[in-house]
Design a protein around this motif. Sequence first.
Motif: not given
Lengths: 482, 482, 482, 482
Positions: C94-96, C81-82, C165-168
Amino acid sequence: MTSASRVTALALAALLTLSAAGPGARAADLNPVKQAAVAAVDNHRDELIALSNQIWAYAETALQEKRSSRALADYATAQGFVVQSGVADLPTAFVASYGTGHPIIGILGEYDALPGISQKAQPVQEPLVAGGAGHGCGHNLFGAGSIGAAVAIKELIASGRLRGTIRFYGTPAEEAVGGKIYMARAGLFSDLDAMLAWHPSDKPQADVTGSQALVDFIVEFKGRAAHAAADPWNGRSAVDGLELFTHGLNMLREHVKPTVRMHYVIQEAGIVPNVVPDRAKLWCWVRDKDRPGVEAVLQRLRDIAAGSALMAGVEAQVTIQGGDWELLVNRPGARLLQENMALLGDLPFTAEEQEFAKAIQKATGVAEVGLVTRLRPIEEQVFEGGSTDVGDISWLVPTLHLSVTTAPYEAPWHAWPVVACGGMSIGHKGLVYAAKTLAATMTDLFTRPDVLAGIQAEFRSQSQGVTWKPYIPDGPPPIPAP
Amino acid sequence: MTSASRVTALALAALLTLSAAGPGARAADLNPVKQAAVAAVDNHRDELIALSNQIWAYAETALQEKRSSRALADYATAQGFVVQSGVADLPTAFVASYGTGHPIIGILGEYDALPGISQKAQPVQEPLVAGGAGHGCGHNLFGAGSIGAAVAIKELIASGRLRGTIRFYGTPAEEAVGGKIYMARAGLFSDLDAMLAWHPSDKPQADVTGSQALVDFIVEFKGRAAHAAADPWNGRSAVDGLELFTHGLNMLREHVKPTVRMHYVIQEAGIVPNVVPDRAKLWCWVRDKDRPGVEAVLQRLRDIAAGSALMAGVEAQVTIQGGDWELLVNRPGARLLQENMALLGDLPFTAEEQEFAKAIQKATGVAEVGLVTRLRPIEEQVFEGGSTDVGDISWLVPTLHLSVTTAPYEAPWHAWPVVACGGMSIGHKGLVYAAKTLAATMTDLFTRPDVLAGIQAEFRSQSQGVTWKPYIPDGPPPIPAP
Amino acid sequence: MTSASRVTALALAALLTLSAAGPGARAADLNPVKQAAVAAVDNHRDELIALSNQIWAYAETALQEKRSSRALADYATAQGFVVQSGVADLPTAFVASYGTGHPIIGILGEYDALPGISQKAQPVQEPLVAGGAGHGCGHNLFGAGSIGAAVAIKELIASGRLRGTIRFYGTPAEEAVGGKIYMARAGLFSDLDAMLAWHPSDKPQADVTGSQALVDFIVEFKGRAAHAAADPWNGRSAVDGLELFTHGLNMLREHVKPTVRMHYVIQEAGIVPNVVPDRAKLWCWVRDKDRPGVEAVLQRLRDIAAGSALMAGVEAQVTIQGGDWELLVNRPGARLLQENMALLGDLPFTAEEQEFAKAIQKATGVAEVGLVTRLRPIEEQVFEGGSTDVGDISWLVPTLHLSVTTAPYEAPWHAWPVVACGGMSIGHKGLVYAAKTLAATMTDLFTRPDVLAGIQAEFRSQSQGVTWKPYIPDGPPPIPAP
Amino acid sequence: MTSASRVTALALAALLTLSAAGPGARAADLNPVKQAAVAAVDNHRDELIALSNQIWAYAETALQEKRSSRALADYATAQGFVVQSGVADLPTAFVASYGTGHPIIGILGEYDALPGISQKAQPVQEPLVAGGAGHGCGHNLFGAGSIGAAVAIKELIASGRLRGTIRFYGTPAEEAVGGKIYMARAGLFSDLDAMLAWHPSDKPQADVTGSQALVDFIVEFKGRAAHAAADPWNGRSAVDGLELFTHGLNMLREHVKPTVRMHYVIQEAGIVPNVVPDRAKLWCWVRDKDRPGVEAVLQRLRDIAAGSALMAGVEAQVTIQGGDWELLVNRPGARLLQENMALLGDLPFTAEEQEFAKAIQKATGVAEVGLVTRLRPIEEQVFEGGSTDVGDISWLVPTLHLSVTTAPYEAPWHAWPVVACGGMSIGHKGLVYAAKTLAATMTDLFTRPDVLAGIQAEFRSQSQGVTWKPYIPDGPPPIPAP
């Protein structure tokens, strides 16, 4: 009992249609016996309204309902019922019977008023009698509506169209000691096949949410008097104990389930300021959705009484005065009521009556949506606070209970708006609607043994293993001196 | 201790003469030894003021008075005293001795400050250090003034004009655990013939009204945590118990003698709102004019703790932390102090100092009468609230106690006005006046055996049959970790 | 958030089957993509449990979750992940992200612990670290479970089986200031198509009852200090004001709807007993089912603050610190979750785990019915108290929310039982079950545009006309000094 | 008024001599006129005791004292006085006059009882009439004793040995509205040269400590009723307001001077539990040593009423009903009384009477020291709580006030012990002693113009600049309906 509803979850959209025109009475769907029952109510309509207005004007409070009780009993006698008055040591209770053999169907009527809320039949608060009592729970309608249904059935029995017994119970003091509980203890309901009751409300529905169990008790504190200026240190204030008790009770509110209600009044707390009070007395009610819930809170309050006494250096005593069991809901019975209500259609309130209701809603600060005319689906019902001595009966006999609109939606109950509407056409229409529903439903119980059997089976299943034991103390009811 | 007076009975007429010019020091009336003692104080005046200012600036709270204690002990050493530090397991306590044999006369000094009342030496409220401590009870003056008197006597012993022993006691933590009580328990006062002490005040007088007995205790509540939103009914709130306790305590105020004082702070009452608190803690002091009075109230508060716990469904525990005995007044001793104060005349405050005082009185809302300069007759004294660990000593040794003006009349004590005046000339003049009175009075005790014997006889008579037992728990003092 | 359920209406009969064997995972019913998603979670199972245990052991409280946040962010980075840390001025947020283009599906993770409830992973209360924090709301599981689902989806995107897009979102301080609210204000959710979240609970269900709106505020009282023994009549006690405020609040409990919750802790109420306290401070939360309800109660409490200040002769100030909006339920979304949970079957707790749960239930005095393994029908859900900052997000993005069993039925939440189970296999099984449900549901959102569109339409319809305005004050989040 | 003493400062040694044999009446020291006055009292002794017993048995409460008032007025008429009844709009007030010209000397008599403390004339608590009233403040003795002194003076005027006017004032309702205040407002005391009064007590003394100023007021709360179970959230409880008010009042106790007394009773707080009470009412008295003190506390309580109303969402109203001014002490007058008491010697209680007193002391938990027989020096008096409407008169006319033993030392006042002793020989001896002292003292006022002038000069000096303004509202006294 109150069914004053506070359906907070109800969507606004739903509210907007509350007073929309309903589908109308589908009289054509009524079978002939039902048609006759409904017609009989209509025939007596004027008498029933007159009876209701008479009791509304008497506004007699619990155990004082001499004239109200007499009016209903005399009417029953005049209609051909056999009336037994003063049953269960209650001077204002009576049983009016007609017919023989089973099924024996009972119907309940109440007629006690509430102190201090006298009100004219107008949408502006103004007492009819300053400081007087008023029918803030609509029991004038309750008594007259129920006897109307009983008379309709009596006529069908008399004409041979129904077989069995109809029995009207005149039950006093619902707002206080609970006359029905004494009547139940006296065995007056033991041979019934089913019992019916209704209650004035702000919406029409066959009730499936029950009522709250309730315990009614006194907390007394005894301390030591002293001169409040000269030697207050020698006093032990019973009022200190009482105030600590209420503080503890109010803190306990955080630690009880949302279904619990606790409320109290202070009955004695000192005579003159210059004496440290050696006596204090508080009257308290605790309710919850069922008796175990009530018992658990009662135990906490016993501890709170003992603790507050220890804190104030005084003595505390808790005395149970009475109480109600929660209403045991009979779902098959409710569905039967619902069917008959559906057959009768919407309540026929006029535009003027809606304006009257909205004026009250405006005056009392609730949404000005008027009167609810359309039957509420059973599924939409939510839990509401309130208790009734019908609850005790429901553990002895299968009991069918409905609500009928007699007051504006969400207007305060036990208050002037209910008195106002109960003395004019809004209440009268509810009374007639209730009488018709009850009469129509009773025809089913008399004529459809399978339906009655299903209701009874449900009752046996739900009440299995529970032995009814009333909250009232041993001995006769506390009849006030004349 | 505070002597902050609230002489409510004082006539207005008397108040109007508070700052009138007094008769002036009658130095001519002093015998040669007294003249020498007073002169010695004057000789050290600048040093004593410097010491006082140093301690004022340190503003160290109870058991933290390391630098303050060191400053006084170093000064005593420099003056030739034998100093023993860290006595009675108290790192900031010390005894400074000079001379040999009897009579052994003790004199007390304090030096702990109070938290949160830092203040500049000005008549407008403004902290010197934001959130810092301040000498709101004038103990900087107390310590420096007393050591000044001790030094004066030391010099008379050194010069052979007096025979015996002078002993200065550096006593920490008067505002908290009571250092003197630990010192008493350690036997440090057992060989004394008499003890002297003074206290900053708003008027000068030889005290005959004593101080209050005090008990210091903790009440802890233990309950059961729960989620405050999801299931508060499973929680038993320790804070509920605590709040009921304080309510009960506040009600008890009606039922105690006017000499009683009860006060508390809440030390713990929940961590985050979403948890029903399972712990709560309250710190409480109870005072009365004597120990039996305190014990009676304490017993009531034990019941109140138990009752409040029962009410909240939690547990309560009461833990005694310490306390003071009431000051046993020695009237012959007071009269001796009074004589010496009379010889010294009025306190010499200037017009500017009076203006400073009046500005404070204006700011704090009390009558703008300035500083009391004239000695108050013993007969005019009235009971005042306040406690001191000097009380305990007074049951072991005949104790002479006086008050000296260091703050405006009726200005709030334990507050910024006292800090302000203690850091400028008003406090300094009080310090010097106290030192002179104490030194002069001690010369009498050294030179007039009959006077000393009379004081001791009074002590024996008053304390007969009473065995001193301190309130402090067994074990060493609760020294905070460094 | 807690979903700690108190389904009081649940029949006993239903309870008896809570732990009955369920129908088992109907893996055969899963489509290939779902199968792959579920398998991916299983592949990472050990890592996810290790992550959870690590965060459980850290037990870092709100805005202190440095190591917990770092562990999750590092894992995301390692998985490809970014990661952007320190977003919205929150060092531990944080955002991944992984993938490109729409749909953009978010998933939330939390990881903050609660102070004071440290507990070992055993069914007997014993702190792991005396006085330490503990994961009494299961956020260690929440964070690790959610990231597990995100990783599963990432692998499907990476392998080309899903597009988008998947975003944690690593969201700190749910138990305090509400990290998500700051993240929402910073616009971090503005481009999402849907958001998913779960929460540890005592039963598995797709939530349709929402959460409570909440306002978090401080009430401060300022009075006037005085010596508590010498002149208490010159003091105006801020603590008196505070105690009256709480009394008023506790009385108000009778006069609010059953959906309201109010709770408070006392943060400051005096320093030392001998000073009448001039400052006092209370931290309070008010919740109701929606913001208008909260606002109405808040207004009453503002009056109560003003009234209590007037009574005590002090000043009161109310300062809003933050709050949550109620969760806007998305019923189509809930049905989708429910479908996927049904596919996964019952939670596979062992007999030993059930015994562990029953031991806790015994210790905490609730019915010993063990763990709920079977999916609860949407229809059986009842209102429960609790709030979450997910609520705010739900008014910005369509939000799907489920609960999964990680603790014994009806055991107290925010308390040691939840900590205990979160550190052993019970919690781990819940974590894995949640991750699978979320992953499976997300495959639907990626692959079935009509379903996603239905969810979005529902959202638009429900949120129409409402403009989200957070309760938090302007300015950056209140990050504590390091 | 009560003089129930709590002389806490009194040394134990002093107590031990309380009942020691006194010096005996020094009749030889009486001048001939005094001898005649004393003899006249003795002549009427049996009649006076019979009058006292009659009033004791009537036990009529405030403004109901028809038979008591009549008995005294008839006796005065029979003795030759000119009697005017129903003065100042008070049906049970009267003025009995004899003689002409100055000096005009007044003497006060009271005769109202207290509710709820009926008691037999025995040392064990047992009501004479269950729930009945009783003379718990000894006013039966007060009235009869004072008229006895008036009759003695009348006979001396009639025989020409004194010149001037004697006037007996029959003053009702001292325990309630304060009949004297209405009489004062009506100008009935405007031409007097001096006024005398006594009061039953537990010790004999010429009073120099005064009595407390008092304000009597009602606090009413008005809220909004609602069904306590169905919609308590629509209610605004007046009782909540009341309970917060009392909590605030009890907290205020910490912040008032020790001379303040505040006490209240709750007169109305709900009718039935199932209605949120919309009305509540509290009756409160505040006292302090003087009116400014009372006014300051009253202002705080007005704030407390307003604050508690704001908190409960209700309205509060404070209505002043009446009050007393503090007694303006006339020291020259007190010294004159003291002289005459000294001449009369100790009170002649028998061993049996002392045992009776000790039995009461044992039963009420105070030191068993019996009755105080010996005159207490003026210097030993301490402040005691208590008020009287004699206070108002004392600001209009120089007033001489004494106390006489009629009850056991430190036994509770306004309670059964005082009733018991007032109905037997202990009270009777006090009555006779008071009558003799008053008669003897009046002979001085009639025969020694310089003494009277000194008393009047003191009065003018002390009351200078103060304009009497009663606490009572405008309009006639609140006479209850017959």
